[in-house]
Design a protein around this motif. Structure first.
Motif, PDB file in Angstrom:
ATOM      1  N   LYS A  79     101.293  43.118  16.362  1.00 14.03           N
ATOM      2  CA  LYS A  79     101.321  44.483  15.831  1.00 14.03           C
ATOM      3  C   LYS A  79     100.329  45.393  16.555  1.00 14.03           C
ATOM      4  CE  LYS A  79     103.026  43.753  11.081  1.00 14.03           C
ATOM      5  NZ  LYS A  79     103.633  42.431  11.282  1.00 14.03           N
ATOM      6  N   LEU A  80      99.255  44.795  17.097  1.00 10.33           N
ATOM      7  CA  LEU A  80      98.241  45.585  17.792  1.00 10.33           C
ATOM      8  C   LEU A  80      98.394  45.521  19.307  1.00 10.33           C
ATOM      9  CD1 LEU A  80      95.095  44.677  15.650  1.00 10.33           C
ATOM     10  CD2 LEU A  80      96.429  46.790  15.599  1.00 10.33           C
ATOM     11  N   ASN A  81      99.483  44.886  19.765  1.00  7.88           N
ATOM     12  CA  ASN A  81      99.751  44.774  21.208  1.00  7.88           C
ATOM     13  C   ASN A  81      98.612  44.078  21.954  1.00  7.88           C
ATOM     14  OD1 ASN A  81     102.305  46.161  21.134  1.00  7.88           O
ATOM     15  ND2 ASN A  81     101.171  48.090  20.975  1.00  7.88           N
ATOM     16  N   LEU A  82      98.036  43.057  21.327  1.00  5.87           N
ATOM     17  CA  LEU A  82      97.000  42.269  21.983  1.00  5.87           C
ATOM     18  C   LEU A  82      97.647  41.115  22.729  1.00  5.87           C
ATOM     19  CD1 LEU A  82      94.398  42.037  19.072  1.00  5.87           C
ATOM     20  CD2 LEU A  82      94.416  43.665  20.969  1.00  5.87           C
ATOM     21  N   GLY A  83      97.168  40.827  23.910  1.00  7.19           N
ATOM     22  CA  GLY A  83      97.707  39.725  24.680  1.00  7.19           C
ATOM     23  C   GLY A  83      97.291  38.380  24.111  1.00  7.19           C
ATOM     24  N   ILE A  92      89.949  37.682  14.210  1.00  5.09           N
ATOM     25  CA  ILE A  92      91.130  37.833  13.358  1.00  5.09           C
ATOM     26  C   ILE A  92      91.327  36.586  12.506  1.00  5.09           C
ATOM     27  CG2 ILE A  92      93.630  38.167  13.325  1.00  5.09           C
ATOM     28  CD1 ILE A  92      93.346  39.681  15.985  1.00  5.09           C
ATOM     29  N   ALA A  93      91.214  35.424  13.125  1.00  2.94           N
ATOM     30  CA  ALA A  93      91.425  34.167  12.406  1.00  2.94           C
ATOM     31  C   ALA A  93      90.413  34.000  11.268  1.00  2.94           C
ATOM     32  CB  ALA A  93      91.335  32.990  13.375  1.00  2.94           C
ATOM     33  N   LYS A  94      89.150  34.325  11.529  1.00  2.00           N
ATOM     34  CA  LYS A  94      88.120  34.172  10.502  1.00  2.00           C
ATOM     35  C   LYS A  94      88.406  35.081   9.314  1.00  2.00           C
ATOM     36  CE  LYS A  94      83.117  34.382   9.768  1.00  2.00           C
ATOM     37  NZ  LYS A  94      83.121  33.079   9.081  1.00  2.00           N
ATOM     38  N   ARG A  95      88.821  36.315   9.585  1.00  2.00           N
ATOM     39  CA  ARG A  95      89.052  37.262   8.492  1.00  2.00           C
ATOM     40  C   ARG A  95      90.351  36.985   7.736  1.00  2.00           C
ATOM     41  NH1 ARG A  95      86.926  42.932  11.234  1.00  2.00           N
ATOM     42  NH2 ARG A  95      84.857  42.135  11.785  1.00  2.00           N
ATOM     43  N   LEU A  96      91.231  36.213   8.361  1.00  2.00           N
ATOM     44  CA  LEU A  96      92.487  35.877   7.692  1.00  2.00           C
ATOM     45  C   LEU A  96      92.391  34.612   6.844  1.00  2.00           C
ATOM     46  CD1 LEU A  96      95.136  36.688  10.447  1.00  2.00           C
ATOM     47  CD2 LEU A  96      94.985  37.744   8.189  1.00  2.00           C
ATOM     48  N   GLU A  97      91.289  33.893   6.942  1.00  2.00           N
ATOM     49  CA  GLU A  97      91.165  32.641   6.191  1.00  2.00           C
ATOM     50  C   GLU A  97      91.428  32.814   4.694  1.00  2.00           C
ATOM     51  OE1 GLU A  97      87.621  30.451   6.872  1.00  2.00           O
ATOM     52  OE2 GLU A  97      88.111  29.986   8.968  1.00  2.00           O
ATOM     53  N   PRO A 190      98.406  50.645  12.427  1.00  2.00           N
ATOM     54  CA  PRO A 190      97.616  49.925  13.438  1.00  2.00           C
ATOM     55  C   PRO A 190      96.112  50.104  13.252  1.00  2.00           C
ATOM     56  CG  PRO A 190      99.481  51.025  14.468  1.00  2.00           C
ATOM     57  CD  PRO A 190      99.419  51.515  13.060  1.00  2.00           C
ATOM     58  N   ALA A 191      95.699  51.289  12.841  1.00  2.00           N
ATOM     59  CA  ALA A 191      94.264  51.520  12.619  1.00  2.00           C
ATOM     60  C   ALA A 191      93.752  50.671  11.460  1.00  2.00           C
ATOM     61  CB  ALA A 191      94.010  52.999  12.347  1.00  2.00           C
ATOM     62  N   VAL A 192      94.561  50.527  10.395  1.00  2.00           N
ATOM     63  CA  VAL A 192      94.172  49.688   9.258  1.00  2.00           C
ATOM     64  C   VAL A 192      93.988  48.244   9.716  1.00  2.00           C
ATOM     65  CG1 VAL A 192      94.958  48.690   7.083  1.00  2.00           C
ATOM     66  CG2 VAL A 192      95.254  51.133   7.502  1.00  2.00           C
ATOM     67  N   LEU A 193      94.931  47.727  10.478  1.00  2.00           N
ATOM     68  CA  LEU A 193      94.851  46.341  10.945  1.00  2.00           C
ATOM     69  C   LEU A 193      93.648  46.134  11.864  1.00  2.00           C
ATOM     70  CD1 LEU A 193      98.626  45.605  11.665  1.00  2.00           C
ATOM     71  CD2 LEU A 193      97.263  44.863   9.700  1.00  2.00           C
ATOM     72  N   ARG A 194      93.417  47.080  12.762  1.00  2.00           N
ATOM     73  CA  ARG A 194      92.303  46.935  13.701  1.00  2.00           C
ATOM     74  C   ARG A 194      90.958  47.003  12.975  1.00  2.00           C
ATOM     75  NH1 ARG A 194      91.353  46.780  18.945  1.00  2.00           N
ATOM     76  NH2 ARG A 194      93.553  47.037  19.446  1.00  2.00           N
ATOM     77  N   SER A 195      90.809  47.950  12.060  1.00  2.00           N
ATOM     78  CA  SER A 195      89.526  48.099  11.366  1.00  2.00           C
ATOM     79  C   SER A 195      89.267  46.943  10.400  1.00  2.00           C
ATOM     80  CB  SER A 195      89.490  49.429  10.603  1.00  2.00           C
ATOM     81  OG  SER A 195      90.456  49.455   9.569  1.00  2.00           O
TER      82      SER A 195
END
Length: 398
Positions: A79-83, A92-97, A190-195
């Motif tokens: 969704k954030l176009n990260l490679g 991201i993984a830590k915050r999704l735990e 996208p801003a919500v997901l990134r922040s």
């Protein structure tokens, strides 16, 4: 006993709530617990020197679902176009735990309250959350409004919780979180997901200093932080609040263990009813305090606070709304017509829309000066005692 069978039995017996005879103490090697900040109050029928508080704990199994985390990390990165392999994937993984960690019904934990007493929390219900009202032991000195005490789980490595003491009368602050005190970008997905999942949480410029001033000017007033964010974000937001703002409970949306799409929906839908319900609960517990309400223009903070001011006109003493511009925030959200409509029928001195937090310093000081006792005494549902020349319907005329 297999863990899956034990989990199923725990969920069934957890329906018995605090009377669950099969509750088990949590195992620090297998489980974890979140202790949530709270507010101590004078109990009804107390002797005038007693305090009590509701202690809330959330219990979880310790090991998150790694397969599910990998899937969700890929979803956020896409969704954030990260490679693939981007350095931010670890964050991201830590915050999704918390989205993938199994809740733990029917468990208990012992806590030490300020090193003065121990108490048992739990057992948690089917949601894994327990709520226990506990009388507070004397501190050895007279406890004052705004004092705090820290508690921690005994034998468990977890963040401590902070209890703030609040008398029946005095000032108080209700604050939104996203785009009021923390840059979230609520109007842009996208801003919500990134922040939320990538960037370090960033306070809104000038707001930490303003809240420090509020805390001083309002005589160590208790704060409550009200947000549409789900409980999955409690550790993330708790750490952010500790770093930048006065202590106070985080009142988050009781909707957890969702996928990312559901989180975005929860944060971007209109949470007016949820917020009003939470504020009515605060009014039931503290009907005689004088509240300052702070929010922003991205969602329905103006409408929610206006509703409370109509229902409890001497309880809400000031409403401050931060005007947020940028993606997703057009004239319909930030223009004068929106605010005039939201606050229709309310004293114009009650509310102020600001672009720069420094606009509020003089207003806060005038608000305090308009109270003859400087503590909010005399406010609540009774007519204010201040002269009409300086106060009108509980609102300072600036």
């Amino acid at each position: 006993m297999k863990r899956s069978l034990f989990s199923a039995m725990s969920k069934v017996t957890s329906l018995l709530g605090n009377k669950n005879p099969f509750a088990q103490p949590m195992d620090p090697n297998e489980h974890t617990v979140w202790l949530q900040d709270n507010t101590a109050y004078r109990p009804k029928g107390g002797n005038g020197n007693s305090w009590e508080a509701e202690f809330v704990a959330a219990f979880f199994a310790k090991n998150p679902n790694r397969t599910r985390i990998t899937e969700m990390v890929a979803d956020v990165a896409d969704k954030l176009n990260l490679g693939h392999g981007d350095a931010s994937e670890e964050t991201i993984a830590k915050r999704l735990e918390p989205w993938t960690t199994e809740i733990l019904p029917g468990h208990t934990v012992r806590i030490s309250i300020g090193g003065r007493q121990e108490a048992k929390l739990g057992p948690g219900g089917s949601s894994g959350v327990s709520k226990n009202v506990i009388p507070m032991a004397a501190a050895g000195k007279e406890t004052e409004d705004g004092d705090t005490v820290d508690s921690h789980a005994v034998g468990v490595d977890t963040h401590p919780m902070t209890t703030t003491y609040a008398e029946a009368k005095g000032w108080a602050v209700i604050s939104d979180i996203d785009d009021t005190i923390k840059i979230t970008g609520t109007g842009d997905i996208p801003a919500v997901l990134r922040s939320t999942f990538v960037d370090d949480p960033t306070p809104v410029d000038g707001m930490p200093a303003l809240y420090a001033h509020l805390h001083r000017a309002l005589n160590k007033a208790p704060f409550w932080y009200l947000s549409a964010s789900p409980y999955n974000l409690y550790p993330f937001l708790h750490e952010f609040r500790n770093a930048h703002y006065p202590p106070g409970p985080l009142l988050l949306w009781n909707a957890s263990w969702m996928d990312v799409s559901a989180f975005v929906l929860a944060l971007t839908k209109e949470p007016e009813k949820y917020k009003c319900d939470k504020m009515r609960e605060l009014h039931r517990n503290f009907p005689s305090r004088a509240f300052v309400c702070i929010g922003d223009s991205t969602q329905r903070d103006p409408e929610a606070y206006a509703q409370m001011a109509r229902e409890f006109p001497h309880w809400v003493r000031a409403i401050f709304i931060r005007r947020v511009t940028g993606p997703g925030n057009d004239e319909s959200k930030t223009g004068p017509d929106r605010f005039e409509k939201a606050f229709k029928g309310l004293d114009r001195g009650l509310w102020h829309v600001f672009d720069d937090p420094t606009e509020l310093y003089a207003r806060v000081d005038a608000l305090v000066a308009g109270d003859p006792l400087g503590t909010g005494s005399g406010t609540g549902d009774a007519p204010p005692t201040e002269p009409e020349s300086s106060q009108k319907r509980g609102c300072v005329v600036l």
